[in-house]
Design a protein around this motif. Structure first.
Motif, PDB file in Angstrom:
ATOM      1  N   SER A 143     -20.148  38.588  12.452  1.00 49.55           N
ATOM      2  CA  SER A 143     -21.114  39.661  12.181  1.00 49.55           C
ATOM      3  C   SER A 143     -20.639  40.601  11.078  1.00 49.55           C
ATOM      4  N   SER A 144     -19.372  40.460  10.653  1.00 54.83           N
ATOM      5  CA  SER A 144     -18.889  41.330   9.572  1.00 54.83           C
ATOM      6  C   SER A 144     -19.342  40.848   8.196  1.00 54.83           C
ATOM      7  N   ILE A 145     -19.912  39.643   8.133  1.00 59.42           N
ATOM      8  CA  ILE A 145     -20.373  39.104   6.841  1.00 59.42           C
ATOM      9  C   ILE A 145     -21.641  39.834   6.415  1.00 59.42           C
ATOM     10  N   SER A 146     -21.561  40.524   5.288  1.00 57.90           N
ATOM     11  CA  SER A 146     -22.725  41.295   4.836  1.00 57.90           C
ATOM     12  C   SER A 146     -23.481  40.590   3.716  1.00 57.90           C
ATOM     13  N   SER A 147     -22.864  39.591   3.106  1.00 56.43           N
ATOM     14  CA  SER A 147     -23.516  38.893   1.988  1.00 56.43           C
ATOM     15  C   SER A 147     -24.766  38.157   2.462  1.00 56.43           C
ATOM     16  N   HIS A 148     -25.823  38.238   1.656  1.00 56.78           N
ATOM     17  CA  HIS A 148     -27.028  37.473   1.986  1.00 56.78           C
ATOM     18  C   HIS A 148     -26.954  36.066   1.409  1.00 56.78           C
ATOM     19  N   GLN A 149     -26.012  35.872   0.493  1.00 52.81           N
ATOM     20  CA  GLN A 149     -25.907  34.597  -0.208  1.00 52.81           C
ATOM     21  C   GLN A 149     -25.083  33.587   0.610  1.00 52.81           C
ATOM     22  N   ASN A 150     -24.042  34.067   1.282  1.00 51.15           N
ATOM     23  CA  ASN A 150     -23.179  33.172   2.079  1.00 51.15           C
ATOM     24  C   ASN A 150     -23.995  32.448   3.144  1.00 51.15           C
ATOM     25  N   HIS A 151     -23.916  31.125   3.160  1.00 55.30           N
ATOM     26  CA  HIS A 151     -24.641  30.344   4.170  1.00 55.30           C
ATOM     27  C   HIS A 151     -23.740  29.405   4.954  1.00 55.30           C
ATOM     28  N   ILE A 152     -22.618  29.048   4.364  1.00 58.86           N
ATOM     29  CA  ILE A 152     -21.671  28.153   5.037  1.00 58.86           C
ATOM     30  C   ILE A 152     -20.313  28.845   5.016  1.00 58.86           C
ATOM     31  N   LEU A 153     -19.734  29.062   6.196  1.00 63.68           N
ATOM     32  CA  LEU A 153     -18.388  29.624   6.261  1.00 63.68           C
ATOM     33  C   LEU A 153     -17.483  28.547   6.845  1.00 63.68           C
ATOM     34  N   ALA A 154     -16.534  28.115   6.042  1.00 67.29           N
ATOM     35  CA  ALA A 154     -15.653  27.022   6.459  1.00 67.29           C
ATOM     36  C   ALA A 154     -14.309  27.616   6.843  1.00 67.29           C
ATOM     37  N   PHE A 155     -14.057  27.725   8.148  1.00 65.93           N
ATOM     38  CA  PHE A 155     -12.803  28.307   8.625  1.00 65.93           C
ATOM     39  C   PHE A 155     -11.751  27.221   8.765  1.00 65.93           C
ATOM     40  N   VAL A 156     -10.592  27.499   8.195  1.00 67.49           N
ATOM     41  CA  VAL A 156      -9.509  26.528   8.193  1.00 67.49           C
ATOM     42  C   VAL A 156      -8.266  27.231   8.708  1.00 67.49           C
ATOM     43  N   LYS A 157      -7.632  26.614   9.698  1.00 64.95           N
ATOM     44  CA  LYS A 157      -6.435  27.208  10.284  1.00 64.95           C
ATOM     45  C   LYS A 157      -5.342  26.153  10.281  1.00 64.95           C
ATOM     46  N   PHE A 204     -10.538  22.932  11.739  1.00 64.06           N
ATOM     47  CA  PHE A 204     -11.695  23.255  10.921  1.00 64.06           C
ATOM     48  C   PHE A 204     -12.855  23.717  11.800  1.00 64.06           C
ATOM     49  N   THR A 205     -13.419  24.874  11.476  1.00 65.44           N
ATOM     50  CA  THR A 205     -14.643  25.326  12.141  1.00 65.44           C
ATOM     51  C   THR A 205     -15.645  25.662  11.052  1.00 65.44           C
ATOM     52  N   CYS A 206     -16.817  25.065  11.141  1.00 72.19           N
ATOM     53  CA  CYS A 206     -17.821  25.316  10.119  1.00 72.19           C
ATOM     54  C   CYS A 206     -18.945  26.142  10.734  1.00 72.19           C
ATOM     55  N   VAL A 257     -19.251  35.028  17.384  1.00 73.74           N
ATOM     56  CA  VAL A 257     -20.590  35.041  16.796  1.00 73.74           C
ATOM     57  C   VAL A 257     -21.175  36.450  16.776  1.00 73.74           C
ATOM     58  N   GLY A 258     -21.052  37.179  17.907  1.00 72.03           N
ATOM     59  CA  GLY A 258     -21.630  38.523  17.963  1.00 72.03           C
ATOM     60  C   GLY A 258     -23.113  38.487  17.652  1.00 72.03           C
ATOM     61  N   ASN A 259     -23.581  39.456  16.894  1.00 73.56           N
ATOM     62  CA  ASN A 259     -25.010  39.492  16.563  1.00 73.56           C
ATOM     63  C   ASN A 259     -25.281  38.903  15.176  1.00 73.56           C
ATOM     64  N   SER A 260     -24.441  37.941  14.779  1.00 72.27           N
ATOM     65  CA  SER A 260     -24.592  37.400  13.429  1.00 72.27           C
ATOM     66  C   SER A 260     -25.603  36.258  13.388  1.00 72.27           C
ATOM     67  N   ASP A 261     -26.019  35.910  12.178  1.00 75.24           N
ATOM     68  CA  ASP A 261     -26.949  34.794  11.981  1.00 75.24           C
ATOM     69  C   ASP A 261     -26.220  33.465  11.859  1.00 75.24           C
ATOM     70  N   PHE A 262     -24.898  33.515  11.940  1.00 78.77           N
ATOM     71  CA  PHE A 262     -24.110  32.285  11.800  1.00 78.77           C
ATOM     72  C   PHE A 262     -23.829  31.667  13.159  1.00 78.77           C
ATOM     73  N   ARG A 263     -23.799  30.335  13.188  1.00 75.60           N
ATOM     74  CA  ARG A 263     -23.430  29.617  14.407  1.00 75.60           C
ATOM     75  C   ARG A 263     -22.421  28.543  14.032  1.00 75.60           C
ATOM     76  N   PRO A 264     -21.340  28.425  14.802  1.00 77.12           N
ATOM     77  CA  PRO A 264     -20.408  27.325  14.510  1.00 77.12           C
ATOM     78  C   PRO A 264     -21.069  25.981  14.814  1.00 77.12           C
ATOM     79  N   LEU A 265     -20.848  25.010  13.949  1.00 78.30           N
ATOM     80  CA  LEU A 265     -21.379  23.662  14.186  1.00 78.30           C
ATOM     81  C   LEU A 265     -20.649  23.042  15.367  1.00 78.30           C
TER      82      LEU A 265
END
Lengths: 355, 355
Positions: A264-278, A286-288, A5-13
């Motif tokens: 925290s590397s995501i710089s886009s202001h538009q991205n709101h959902i990051l769906a990680f798939v491994k 799946f991590t959302c 997460v770092g200092n990002s605005d994103f949180r995994p569900l």
């Protein structure tokens, strides 16, 4: 964990121990589609009253009211959205005089029976026969029937936005190829007749030659696959790719690596959902990660958050993405824009009839 | 060949060398849905004329006409279906007298401009404001939003209808299990809230405990999986299973055998499309046998007729089944029934307003 997460605005569900991977069972109708159905079934083509306000304490308003079998029904359209309201006729105050002469309730009494917040004094009854059609097409214009989702690829050791945009399609893994196939159909952009999501279909291949597309539950989904977009050796940022994925609300990140992704590397202001798939066994882990301000949405993610490659899993995954995008519209980044759009549409109708 | 025709009414469809496995690109709208859209967009909520006939040389009729920007548009509803017609205003004959007094064309001249076959003299102009809604809901009632498909399993050496209904779910192969997963989601029937396709959802398990279901492109599909339906040791015909699969228009037959299926063993009069699927490599080999009288339908089946297990292949397969069922409605077995239904619906509306 597949993300940091770092200092990002994103949180995994968080995963839900009671949740399950299921197909689509409930309705996928959007609120404005439900409004359209409600209006069509209860008002349209029947004698009913339409009240408009260009300016009120609630902004522009368009309210439809019908008395149907002793029950008053209303569709209250404001810049915030629409409300479908019902109230028993007996609950609406009418003076003895109005009852005697069958005048119906005063508009103030009618509106306050529906909801205390409706500024009835600002409303004007408009009798134009074309108005019902205009109100309906106003709602129709808000229905979203197509989605664009970004798809990025992280190979061994890659953990950042810049890195996930820097891969060549020639060097993707068989597992990622299979995942793209899981998502949809690889279509040729030249002459493409469906939803194009800003991609170049003129035949000059400005945005690559192919993309991944699917028609899912009647919606068109175009995937902006980073590795299928043009690669520019001289551009470290790969702006030609970022131009598309950076403007997507939902981005899928396929992780062919155990290194956790730096949110925290995501710089886009538009991205709101990051769906990680491994890839994991025959399926995917799946991590959302969701940007702060996006309200909760279904389907919930089960524990362990693993799904297969079958139809049910795919429905579950696409359902998550579509509902994630819809939930994002309610975040502070988009809600004001959507509200502004509604305001313009409502003002258009109201000003035309109240001039 | 995976089937033997014998003296049956079924014929395997030929493969097309130019056809490809694709997802759904075009519209899946049914004709009655297109009629609804055409009526909503061009007539509903606008002043227009509705003509009814209870009896005519064409049976009951309901014709809507609107003059829109110098062009006459009509929706002609008959027992055969609906026709959406357009004609330039200048192509409709009007006497000088009618022109002078702006009376519009006579109904005979208007109808003959649309089509020579419309019995204009039998038509009555009906002004009831509720009629538009009734015409719309008449079409709505014909929209089919759910499908039921049979799924049967042939194990080694089995080649007949009776045999394919005689297998126990406990002894199905892993390949068939994977195929059921390819089709959809295994759902519990007890308390099922979606489309039930005649299955028992009360909790008493009269039709087994589970079934396979999917919501696909907005349509509900329930699969009558023979091995999931109750098995009766004493009943050679397995009537409890045949009761469901024998009433399905489309039946999928999964062949875990190289023995060709005897098409002449099919005794059901309802079955019109038999979709034979045989595992091949990572995918399936597909043979579609169609009963005589079913018109051609898309998608065409490619050569070799092999598809994978991915989303595109599944869309292709389900698209074939849905369109196969829709094509069957036009066969001599179903067309008269559908025509009769339309006749009843049209007569209901016409008799109400022409009494």
């Amino acid at each position: 964990m597949s993300v940091v997460v770092g200092n990002s605005d994103f949180r995994p569900l968080l995963n839900s121990p009671t949740a399950k991977i299921t197909g689509v069972h409930e309705s996928l109708l959007q609120e404005c589609e439900k409004d359209i159905i409600w209006y069509r079934e209860n008002f349209f083509g029947k004698p009913h009253d339409n009240y408009l306000a260009l300016e009120s304490t609630k902004g522009p308003l368009a309210i439809s009211v019908i008395l149907d079998g002793g029950v008053y029904k209303a569709l209250v359209r404001s810049i915030e959205g629409s409300e479908r309201l019902t109230v028993e006729g007996s609950a609406v105050y009418q003076s003895t005089h109005r009852k005697l002469f069958k005048l119906g309730p005063k508009v103030e009494n009618l509106m306050s029976a529906f909801s205390s917040g409706i500024p009835a004094r600002s409303l004007t009854l408009v009798k134009n026969p074309g108005l019902a059609n205009e109100l309906l097409s106003m709602e129709e214009r808000q229905v979203i029937r197509s989605y664009k989702f970004g798809v990025a690829y992280c190979t061994a050791g890659q953990t950042t936005e810049a890195e996930m945009l820097s891969n060549r399609h020639e060097s993707i893994s068989p597992g990622y190829k299979a995942f793209l196939q899981f998502l949809g159909e690889t279509i040729e952009l030249r002459g493409w007749k469906g939803y194009r999501a800003g991609l170049d279909v003129s035949g000059t291949n400005q945005t690559g030659t192919h993309a991944v597309y699917t028609k899912w539950q009647g919606y068109e989904i175009m995937f902006h696959v980073a590795t299928m977009l043009p690669y520019n050796e001289k551009d470290k940022q790969q702006l030609e790719r970022k131009r598309h994925l950076g403007n997507d609300i939902v981005v899928i990140v396929y992780q062919d690596t155990d290194e956790p992704f730096q949110l925290s590397s995501i710089s886009s202001h538009q991205n709101h959902i990051l769906a990680f798939v491994k890839p994991e066994g025959e399926g995917y882990r799946f991590t959302c990660a969701v940007k702060q301000g996006v309200p909760a949405f279904i389907p919930e993610i089960p524990d362990p958050p693993v799904f297969g490659r079958d139809a049910v899993s795919r429905d579950f995954f696409l359902h998550t993405l579509v509902n994630g995008e819809r939930a994002s519209y309610k975040s502070t980044s988009f809600a004001p824009k959507i509200s502004r759009t509604r305001s313009v549409l409502l003002c258009d109708v109201a000003s035309k009839h109240l001039k």
